[in-house]
Scaffold this motif. Structure first.
Motif, PDB file in Angstrom:
ATOM      1  N   LEU A   1       1.038  -1.420   0.003  1.00 33.69           N
ATOM      2  CA  LEU A   1      -0.059   0.046   0.106  1.00 33.69           C
ATOM      3  C   LEU A   1       0.722   1.367  -0.054  1.00 33.69           C
ATOM      4  O   LEU A   1       0.320   2.313  -0.477  1.00 33.69           O
ATOM      5  N   ASN A   2       1.922   1.418   0.790  1.00 39.20           N
ATOM      6  CA  ASN A   2       2.802   2.621   0.671  1.00 39.20           C
ATOM      7  C   ASN A   2       3.287   2.660  -0.566  1.00 39.20           C
ATOM      8  O   ASN A   2       3.370   3.871  -1.239  1.00 39.20           O
ATOM      9  N   CYS A   3       3.779   1.451  -1.402  1.00 38.41           N
ATOM     10  CA  CYS A   3       4.420   1.669  -2.751  1.00 38.41           C
ATOM     11  C   CYS A   3       3.455   2.332  -3.799  1.00 38.41           C
ATOM     12  O   CYS A   3       3.754   3.097  -4.584  1.00 38.41           O
ATOM     13  N   LEU A   4       2.182   1.786  -3.426  1.00 42.73           N
ATOM     14  CA  LEU A   4       0.943   2.400  -4.413  1.00 42.73           C
ATOM     15  C   LEU A   4       0.722   3.816  -4.186  1.00 42.73           C
ATOM     16  O   LEU A   4       0.488   4.619  -5.216  1.00 42.73           O
ATOM     17  N   LEU A   5       0.706   4.176  -3.033  1.00 41.15           N
ATOM     18  CA  LEU A   5       0.510   5.658  -2.698  1.00 41.15           C
ATOM     19  C   LEU A   5       1.716   6.527  -2.673  1.00 41.15           C
ATOM     20  O   LEU A   5       1.649   7.782  -2.708  1.00 41.15           O
ATOM     21  N   ARG A   6       3.135   5.931  -2.995  1.00 48.99           N
ATOM     22  CA  ARG A   6       4.167   6.566  -3.160  1.00 48.99           C
ATOM     23  C   ARG A   6       4.613   7.362  -1.816  1.00 48.99           C
ATOM     24  O   ARG A   6       5.331   8.377  -1.747  1.00 48.99           O
ATOM     25  N   GLU A   7       4.326   6.878  -0.647  1.00 46.71           N
ATOM     26  CA  GLU A   7       4.715   7.356   0.639  1.00 46.71           C
ATOM     27  C   GLU A   7       4.579   6.288   1.657  1.00 46.71           C
ATOM     28  O   GLU A   7       3.673   5.660   1.389  1.00 46.71           O
ATOM     29  N   ARG A   8       5.462   6.219   2.655  1.00 48.03           N
ATOM     30  CA  ARG A   8       5.513   5.576   3.791  1.00 48.03           C
ATOM     31  C   ARG A   8       4.605   5.941   4.846  1.00 48.03           C
ATOM     32  O   ARG A   8       5.105   6.673   5.761  1.00 48.03           O
ATOM     33  N   LEU A   9       3.437   5.553   4.750  1.00 51.34           N
ATOM     34  CA  LEU A   9       2.217   6.430   5.496  1.00 51.34           C
ATOM     35  C   LEU A   9       1.909   5.259   6.663  1.00 51.34           C
ATOM     36  O   LEU A   9       1.428   5.490   7.725  1.00 51.34           O
ATOM     37  N   LEU A  10       2.247   3.936   6.304  1.00 49.64           N
ATOM     38  CA  LEU A  10       1.953   2.716   7.299  1.00 49.64           C
ATOM     39  C   LEU A  10       3.567   2.367   7.776  1.00 49.64           C
ATOM     40  O   LEU A  10       4.268   1.967   7.086  1.00 49.64           O
TER      41      LEU A  10
ATOM     42  N   ARG B   1      -7.834   6.603   0.446  1.00 48.82           N
ATOM     43  CA  ARG B   1      -8.683   7.384  -0.531  1.00 48.82           C
ATOM     44  C   ARG B   1      -8.056   8.821  -0.693  1.00 48.82           C
ATOM     45  O   ARG B   1      -7.392   9.365  -0.070  1.00 48.82           O
ATOM     46  N   TRP B   2      -8.418   9.459  -1.768  1.00 49.68           N
ATOM     47  CA  TRP B   2      -7.953  10.824  -2.055  1.00 49.68           C
ATOM     48  C   TRP B   2      -8.716  11.753  -1.497  1.00 49.68           C
ATOM     49  O   TRP B   2      -9.626  11.691  -1.008  1.00 49.68           O
ATOM     50  N   ALA B   3      -7.957  12.887  -0.945  1.00 46.15           N
ATOM     51  CA  ALA B   3      -8.587  14.171  -0.321  1.00 46.15           C
ATOM     52  C   ALA B   3      -7.692  15.436  -0.622  1.00 46.15           C
ATOM     53  O   ALA B   3      -6.664  14.895  -1.217  1.00 46.15           O
ATOM     54  N   PRO B   4      -8.236  16.349  -0.659  1.00 45.26           N
ATOM     55  CA  PRO B   4      -7.571  17.788  -0.971  1.00 45.26           C
ATOM     56  C   PRO B   4      -6.230  17.866  -0.155  1.00 45.26           C
ATOM     57  O   PRO B   4      -5.272  18.587  -0.588  1.00 45.26           O
ATOM     58  N   SER B   5      -6.360  17.246   0.928  1.00 41.85           N
ATOM     59  CA  SER B   5      -5.414  17.388   2.103  1.00 41.85           C
ATOM     60  C   SER B   5      -5.020  16.387   2.521  1.00 41.85           C
ATOM     61  O   SER B   5      -5.990  15.365   2.691  1.00 41.85           O
ATOM     62  N   ARG B   6      -3.773  16.080   3.032  1.00 42.38           N
ATOM     63  CA  ARG B   6      -3.447  14.719   3.473  1.00 42.38           C
ATOM     64  C   ARG B   6      -3.596  14.848   5.253  1.00 42.38           C
ATOM     65  O   ARG B   6      -3.511  15.475   5.967  1.00 42.38           O
ATOM     66  N   ARG B   7      -4.132  13.460   5.368  1.00 40.93           N
ATOM     67  CA  ARG B   7      -4.552  13.301   6.768  1.00 40.93           C
ATOM     68  C   ARG B   7      -4.742  11.764   7.176  1.00 40.93           C
ATOM     69  O   ARG B   7      -4.836  10.898   6.330  1.00 40.93           O
TER      70      ARG B   7
ATOM     71  N   SER C   1      -4.747  10.743   1.027  1.00 41.76           N
ATOM     72  CA  SER C   1      -3.706  11.029   0.363  1.00 41.76           C
ATOM     73  C   SER C   1      -4.104  12.212  -0.735  1.00 41.76           C
ATOM     74  O   SER C   1      -5.228  11.979  -1.225  1.00 41.76           O
ATOM     75  N   SER C   2      -3.288  13.143  -0.920  1.00 43.28           N
ATOM     76  CA  SER C   2      -3.480  14.141  -1.884  1.00 43.28           C
ATOM     77  C   SER C   2      -2.917  14.056  -3.341  1.00 43.28           C
ATOM     78  O   SER C   2      -2.622  14.539  -3.961  1.00 43.28           O
TER      79      SER C   2
ATOM     80  N   ARG D   1      -2.164  12.925  -6.835  1.00 44.32           N
ATOM     81  CA  ARG D   1      -2.935  12.907  -8.013  1.00 44.32           C
ATOM     82  C   ARG D   1      -3.349  11.742  -8.463  1.00 44.32           C
ATOM     83  O   ARG D   1      -4.218  11.634  -8.967  1.00 44.32           O
ATOM     84  N   HIS D   2      -2.516  10.651  -8.429  1.00 40.72           N
ATOM     85  CA  HIS D   2      -2.686   9.379  -9.139  1.00 40.72           C
ATOM     86  C   HIS D   2      -3.487   8.572  -8.264  1.00 40.72           C
ATOM     87  O   HIS D   2      -4.031   7.606  -8.876  1.00 40.72           O
ATOM     88  N   VAL D   3      -3.801   9.092  -7.036  1.00 38.65           N
ATOM     89  CA  VAL D   3      -4.720   8.194  -6.118  1.00 38.65           C
ATOM     90  C   VAL D   3      -6.197   8.533  -6.379  1.00 38.65           C
ATOM     91  O   VAL D   3      -7.267   7.852  -6.081  1.00 38.65           O
ATOM     92  N   LYS D   4      -6.461   9.802  -7.211  1.00 35.15           N
ATOM     93  CA  LYS D   4      -7.657  10.436  -7.082  1.00 35.15           C
ATOM     94  C   LYS D   4      -9.109   9.510  -7.625  1.00 35.15           C
ATOM     95  O   LYS D   4     -10.043   9.670  -6.987  1.00 35.15           O
TER      96      LYS D   4
END
Length: 288
Positions: free
Chosen positions: A26-35, A50-56, A87-88, A90-93
């Protein structure tokens, strides 16, 4: 567990055995180590991204506590039973990702059947050092009637393979043994430094394997599905998801998602629990 579906998105369900590398994928798909690594110890959480305008990030705990930790505060996620990522990128939108904790074929629940059936694409995660074990095959055989017609095998910890020859031999075996289960197989290199760089570097993202999997998802969604009955169907009644021999719950109704794509809803709005003893089994939620 009711997981409210984001309308107008492709739902990607990421499954695998305990500690198989689902969060890394999932981190690789989101391009960020969130977990963090080993997120499922001791509690195995459900994760929605999921996508949102701001990260949280929000984490909810069995005692009812809800936290909104800073990005990168992985310790604040440990022990949570539900995690919601906004995630903000763009590729996740146009996508929604669910990480589904599984143990063994004998411990599959109505939750698992319903959530797998809700998927447009299923990603199964296996560890490179012990890829495609009989226990994994058993789980997928048990889920056969609800697996969607678009499936990908993600081989995690590929960076642990010592030589290119090792990688080629493993891929050849995997392709031969899993051709009846998956449309494609991809290696995932999820080292911390590489994933941390992937958000700013397309080359680094490609090296993780995340870019290739996202490209494969687009390819699979562009063609009619040839296998399975899941197909990410929309159900007007949440009780209808328990076909194929699984008892339909009583007292479970569909809760419509009116907030719209990208709305920054809270974790409790996405995950809904059905308490034991109220005449209902945990179920996945579907839009009407």
């Amino acid at each position: 567990m009711l997981i409210q579906r984001e309308p107008g998105t492709t739902r990607i369900v990421i499954c695998g055995e305990v500690s198989s590398g689902k969060s890394t994928v999932l981190n690789c798909l989101l391009r960020e180590r969130l977990l963090p690594d080993n997120l499922g110890a001791p509690v195995r959480p459900y994760v929605a991204a999921r996508w949102a305008p701001s990260r949280r990030v929000q984490s909810a705990f069995p005692d009812g506590t809800i936290l909104t930790p800073e990005f990168g505060d992985h310790e604040a996620l440990r022990g949570a039973d539900r995690i919601l990522i906004h995630s903000s990128a763009r590729h996740v939108k146009s996508y929604e990702f669910l990480e589904l904790p599984l143990t063994t074929a004998d411990e599959l629940t109505d939750d698992h059947f319903a959530l797998v059936r809700s998927a447009d694409v299923l990603i199964w995660v296996t560890i490179a050092s012990q890829a495609w074990r009989l226990t994994e095959q058993r789980i997928l055989d048990e889920l056969e009637t609800v697996i969607p017609g678009r499936t990908i095998l993600a081989i995690s910890r590929a960076d642990k393979l010592r030589t290119r020859r090792d990688s080629e031999k493993l891929m050849a075996r995997i392709e031969a043994e899993t051709m009846d289960y998956f449309d494609a197989a991809h290696f995932v290199h999820g080292t911390r430094d590489l994933v941390a760089t992937a958000g700013k570097s397309r080359q680094a993202w490609e090296e993780t394997g995340g870019a290739a999997i996202m490209d494969r998802i687009e390819e699979l969604m562009a063609r009619p599905s040839a296998r399975g009955i899941g197909e990410g169907d929309d159900f007007s009644d949440a009780t209808s998801v328990m076909a194929n021999g699984h008892n339909s719950p009583t007292g479970v109704t569909n809760i419509h998602h009116e907030s719209g794509l990208g709305s920054e809803v809270d974790v409790d709005c996405v995950f809904r629990s059905v308490r034991a003893g109220e005449g209902a089994s945990p179920q996945a939620e579907y839009p009407s």
